[in-house]
Structure formats: structure tokens, C-alpha cells
Design a protein around this motif. Sequence first.
Motif, mmCIF file in Angstrom:
data_model
loop_
_atom_site.group_PDB
_atom_site.id
_atom_site.type_symbol
_atom_site.label_atom_id
_atom_site.label_comp_id
_atom_site.label_asym_id
_atom_site.label_seq_id
_atom_site.Cartn_x
_atom_site.Cartn_y
_atom_site.Cartn_z
ATOM 1 N N THR A 222 0.779 -1.258 0.175
ATOM 2 C CA THR A 222 0.039 -0.079 0.088
ATOM 3 C C THR A 222 0.802 1.247 -0.064
ATOM 4 O O THR A 222 2.079 1.327 0.554
ATOM 5 N N GLY A 223 0.429 2.431 -0.424
ATOM 6 C CA GLY A 223 1.033 3.654 -0.671
ATOM 7 C C GLY A 223 0.166 4.605 -0.842
ATOM 8 O O GLY A 223 -1.022 4.667 -1.254
ATOM 9 N N ASP A 224 0.665 6.065 -0.573
ATOM 10 C CA ASP A 224 -0.136 7.112 -0.763
ATOM 11 C C ASP A 224 0.231 7.799 -2.161
ATOM 12 O O ASP A 224 1.312 8.104 -2.493
ATOM 13 N N CYS A 225 -0.909 7.513 -3.207
ATOM 14 C CA CYS A 225 -0.482 8.002 -4.437
ATOM 15 C C CYS A 225 -0.143 9.486 -4.630
ATOM 16 O O CYS A 225 0.599 9.676 -5.422
ATOM 17 N N LEU A 226 -1.064 10.346 -3.882
ATOM 18 C CA LEU A 226 -0.596 11.574 -3.959
ATOM 19 C C LEU A 226 0.712 12.012 -3.648
ATOM 20 O O LEU A 226 1.529 12.698 -4.324
ATOM 21 N N ARG A 227 1.217 11.428 -2.565
ATOM 22 C CA ARG A 227 2.703 11.773 -2.168
ATOM 23 C C ARG A 227 3.741 11.161 -3.333
ATOM 24 O O ARG A 227 4.569 11.685 -3.329
ATOM 25 N N PHE A 228 3.372 9.957 -3.656
ATOM 26 C CA PHE A 228 4.187 9.151 -4.742
ATOM 27 C C PHE A 228 4.076 10.393 -6.074
ATOM 28 O O PHE A 228 5.333 10.444 -6.586
ATOM 29 N N CYS A 229 3.057 10.857 -6.333
ATOM 30 C CA CYS A 229 3.147 11.721 -7.769
ATOM 31 C C CYS A 229 3.950 12.993 -7.053
ATOM 32 O O CYS A 229 4.658 13.741 -8.247
ATOM 33 N N GLN A 230 3.851 13.317 -5.875
ATOM 34 C CA GLN A 230 4.603 14.650 -5.604
ATOM 35 C C GLN A 230 6.067 14.288 -5.528
ATOM 36 O O GLN A 230 7.248 15.208 -5.933
ATOM 37 N N GLY A 231 6.592 12.965 -5.264
ATOM 38 C CA GLY A 231 7.854 12.835 -5.431
ATOM 39 C C GLY A 231 8.402 12.641 -6.822
ATOM 40 O O GLY A 231 9.291 13.059 -7.103
ATOM 41 N N LEU A 232 7.652 12.127 -7.550
ATOM 42 C CA LEU A 232 7.960 12.097 -9.080
ATOM 43 C C LEU A 232 7.835 13.556 -9.628
ATOM 44 O O LEU A 232 8.834 13.691 -10.358
ATOM 45 N N LYS A 233 7.168 14.333 -9.257
ATOM 46 C CA LYS A 233 7.294 15.928 -9.634
ATOM 47 C C LYS A 233 8.572 16.285 -9.238
ATOM 48 O O LYS A 233 9.482 17.222 -9.918
ATOM 49 N N ALA A 234 8.942 16.031 -7.935
ATOM 50 C CA ALA A 234 10.166 16.657 -7.556
ATOM 51 C C ALA A 234 11.448 15.975 -8.428
ATOM 52 O O ALA A 234 12.201 16.863 -8.787
ATOM 53 N N LEU A 235 11.444 14.723 -8.791
ATOM 54 C CA LEU A 235 12.621 14.229 -9.393
ATOM 55 C C LEU A 235 12.516 14.980 -11.172
ATOM 56 O O LEU A 235 13.339 15.332 -11.650
ATOM 57 N N LEU A 236 11.226 15.066 -11.572
ATOM 58 C CA LEU A 236 11.249 15.431 -12.887
ATOM 59 C C LEU A 236 11.553 17.119 -12.666
ATOM 60 O O LEU A 236 12.293 17.432 -13.898
ATOM 61 N N ALA A 237 11.279 17.850 -11.697
ATOM 62 C CA ALA A 237 11.767 19.195 -11.753
ATOM 63 C C ALA A 237 13.173 19.399 -11.821
ATOM 64 O O ALA A 237 13.780 20.371 -11.886
ATOM 65 N N GLN A 238 14.064 18.125 -11.473
ATOM 66 C CA GLN A 238 15.526 18.463 -11.324
ATOM 67 C C GLN A 238 16.069 17.972 -12.592
ATOM 68 O O GLN A 238 17.408 18.415 -12.624
ATOM 69 N N LEU A 239 15.399 17.625 -13.607
ATOM 70 C CA LEU A 239 15.824 17.210 -14.872
ATOM 71 C C LEU A 239 16.060 18.470 -15.852
ATOM 72 O O LEU A 239 14.894 19.163 -16.031
ATOM 73 N N PRO A 240 16.996 18.694 -16.389
ATOM 74 C CA PRO A 240 17.370 19.884 -17.419
ATOM 75 C C PRO A 240 16.350 19.707 -18.669
ATOM 76 O O PRO A 240 16.298 20.623 -19.289
ATOM 77 N N ASN A 241 15.683 18.449 -18.888
ATOM 78 C CA ASN A 241 14.995 18.346 -20.308
ATOM 79 C C ASN A 241 13.534 18.121 -19.924
ATOM 80 O O ASN A 241 12.816 17.693 -20.768
ATOM 81 N N VAL A 242 13.025 18.706 -18.627
ATOM 82 C CA VAL A 242 11.714 18.589 -18.265
ATOM 83 C C VAL A 242 11.112 20.062 -17.971
ATOM 84 O O VAL A 242 11.647 20.781 -17.566
ATOM 85 N N HIS A 243 9.887 20.316 -18.528
ATOM 86 C CA HIS A 243 9.480 21.607 -18.424
ATOM 87 C C HIS A 243 7.818 21.242 -17.818
ATOM 88 O O HIS A 243 6.992 20.615 -18.505
ATOM 89 N N LEU A 244 7.686 21.831 -16.434
ATOM 90 C CA LEU A 244 6.512 21.594 -15.727
ATOM 91 C C LEU A 244 5.604 22.810 -16.285
ATOM 92 O O LEU A 244 5.856 23.765 -15.676
ATOM 93 N N VAL A 245 4.624 22.596 -16.834
ATOM 94 C CA VAL A 245 3.321 23.614 -16.980
ATOM 95 C C VAL A 245 2.210 23.196 -16.407
ATOM 96 O O VAL A 245 1.445 22.440 -17.068
ATOM 97 N N LEU A 246 2.038 23.693 -15.165
ATOM 98 C CA LEU A 246 0.760 23.534 -14.458
ATOM 99 C C LEU A 246 0.121 24.486 -14.417
ATOM 100 O O LEU A 246 0.501 25.780 -14.545
ATOM 101 N N GLY A 247 -1.445 24.483 -14.331
ATOM 102 C CA GLY A 247 -2.133 25.342 -14.126
ATOM 103 C C GLY A 247 -2.589 26.164 -15.511
ATOM 104 O O GLY A 247 -3.222 27.185 -15.637
#
Length: 440
Positions: A222-247
Motif C-alpha cells: 500500500t502507498g499514498d498515490c498523491l505523495r508518490f506523485c509529488q515525489g515524481l514531480k520533484a524528480l522531474l523538476a530536477q531534470l534539465p530536459n523537463v518543463h512543468l506547465v501546471l495550471g
Amino acid sequence: MTNLDVSHNLVLRLAITVINRRGNAVQVVVIGAGVVGLASAWYLARQGLQVTLVDRHADVAQETSFANGGQLSYSYVAPLADPGVISKLPQWLLRADSPLRFRPRLDPAQWRWCMAFLRSCNDAQVRRTIGEMLSLSFLSRDALDELLGEHALDFDLIRTGKLVVYRDPGALAAAAPMVDWQRSLGADQRILDGAGCVALEPALQAIGGQLAGGIFTPGEATGDCLRFCQGLKALLAQLPNVHLVLGREVKALVHERNRVVAVRTDHGDLPADAVVMAAGMFSVPLLKPLGISLPLYGLRGYSLSVPLDAAMQAPRLSVTDAARKVVYAPLNQHLRIAAMVDMGVARADIDPARITLLKQQVLETFPHLELTNAKAWAGLRPSTAHSKPIVGRAGNFSNLWLNVGQGALGFTLALGSARLLAAQVMNEAPPIDPAPFQLR
């Protein structure tokens, strides 16, 4: 390999950016920042592509991934369409306390989905589907182990094992042949009697006398999907070839003949060499103008998040009540309880009567739980009639890809679906057979 070695290899890979025919870095736009979209963005970025992840919400996992059932159910992937369901449908559709509630609508998509669902309710189809789904879920399980070996994500992961309890001896007996068959495919499952269920999960003591037995699968988690997603977001934000366009809300796909050239949003166009659609039910209206009809229907489900304290007698295992279709997932300081299917509703609104019913059923099973401060939630599970997700190219469009339809197993299947998708986008040998998951 150490985390430092992995990070070094990733940097080297990102330095070798994939180039398109114009000599520019390949731009891939992933639509949808739920768990499936985030996982898709992660594996595509790891391939060296320039990835833009876009979502209408200001943060990730604000729709179906927000407060789902919390189970990572790798060995328990039986489809909703099952021969046993047909005999239960009349009473389910007529009873107010049914786990399935159906509201007929003047909606051709609803009736097409229902007919496809009924066609899938046969033994041969169910066995074939389970075998195909196990290949994808086992891929997801291995991908999670690999991801956690590289990155310390904290999302309340507990390797609890899963116990499915049965009150009806006939229902347990009917499930036994499938246990034997799934064991032959690599699923470690064992059948327990009622006393064995209580010994394994003492919190079931209140209904111990009602239990015919259960099926225990030790490898589940079992695990918290929201927290897992927030962890993936943090990993993606560290990559130079990823652009997060939220909102930023996606309005349309701009296409020329059989290629998508841009993703139109309420703040302008995002140029694209390729597009991945991972927006759940919101994918349906976006693809319709392109002549693509996704065989998805939104099945509304509910959950309760119950704060726990040391004195509360709560289940420590992942528990599923087979008759009532209620799942219980321990998440460290909370217990996530998920249940019910409402079909024929277009919104993820909370129906107070369904929450009242769910609380009543929970207390009949675990009377020592305190539900006063439980937080209620509802979400639309994007489901196919046969329960298999759609992972692959979208029709005749050469650069449009789909990763949708994971239904109630989105958290479980997200990483495997994303790995399968990334291999197809890169035209590499797929990790499993992709044919069962193609759009038909």
C-alpha cells in the motif's frame, strides 16, 4: 550500483539528447499530471527527450490520483467484467446498498460500453485478460523496485500483503480455481479459512464468525498515490530536459494531416514533435475532433481517509471485503478506505448518501475505527469495458500516443504502462507484448 552512479549515468544520457529531423531536440508534450502522466514523463525524459508536462491544475495529482484506494495490487488484477457479475447485476441495480449503482442515460457511449462489458463476461476472456494484465502489473512492480533503488521516495509505502475476505463459502469456492491458475502465472496466493484470516489480521475479530475464509497475497503493498506523485514531480523538476506547465488548460490538439504539431492551451500553443495523452476521462473530448473515439467510461468511486492513533484497532494489512467491494489500505498515520462504483454520472461529486452507507459498512466490519474526522473524496476512474489500459499509438496519427484507461488500477499499473509506452515511442524492443493494450 550506487545512487551516485545512477545519477551520473542519467546525466550522461541526458547529454545525448534525441534530435529530430530539423536538428532540434525532440519535444514531447505529455497531457495530464496524474500518476500515469507523471510516470510517462519520467520514462520519456530518461530517454533523453525534451518533455513538457501540462495539466489544468496548479499541482499534480488533483483528480483521480488524489485519494485513490492506495493499494499496489500487482497479483490481483482480475477485471470487473467477470461471468459471476452477470447473476449479481439484478440485485446490485435494485438495491440501495449495492456496491454498483447504475444510472441509465441517453448516452450512446454508455450503452456501447455496457454492451462491450457484457461481451467480456466470459471465462475465456477473463483468463486471457488476467494473463495480459499480470504481465503489465509485474512490469510495474519491478519498475517500482528499480525506481526506489535509485531514489528515496517517501510515500508511506508499506509492504503489507493483501487479504481478500469472503463471507460466502460459495464465493470463496468459486475463487479457488482462479487462485490456482494465477499461481501458475507467478502470483503467490494462498487460501485461508476464517480462523486463519483472523490470526493474520486480528482487527477482523469482530466479524470472525462470519468469515468463510480468504485469499492472502503476501507480495502486495500500500502507498499514498498523491505523495508518490509529488515525489515524481520533484524528480522531474530536477531534470534539465523537463518543463512543468501546471495550471494551464488544454483546449485542443493542433494537427496537420496525420500529425499533431502543437497542443493548444488557454495560454497559447505548446509546439510538439510528439504528444502523449494521459488525461484520463478528459482525453475523450480532446481526441474526438481528431476522429478518435476512446472506449472509456468514467466509473465514480469513493474513499475515506481515516486518521489513526496508537489506541485504534485498525487493520495492518491491506484488506478487501469481497462481498461489499470495500478495500482498506494502511498508510502509516492514515487508513485509506475505498469502495463503490457509480456508473452514469459525469462528475466526481460526492454523494452524501453513498458516504453514509460506506461508513456504516466500515463500522460493521471494523467497529473500533473512529470515523468522525474521516475525509471523504470521490473520483472518476477512466475504465475500459475489459479493464485493460490503452497504451500505444492513437489510430493513424504517427506522433500521437495514448496512456489511458487504467481504471481502479492506475497506481498499480502506472510505472509499467509508462515503460511500455516509452519503448514504443522510442521504437525500442518493448519489455512485454504491447498488442493486448493497443487501441482497437
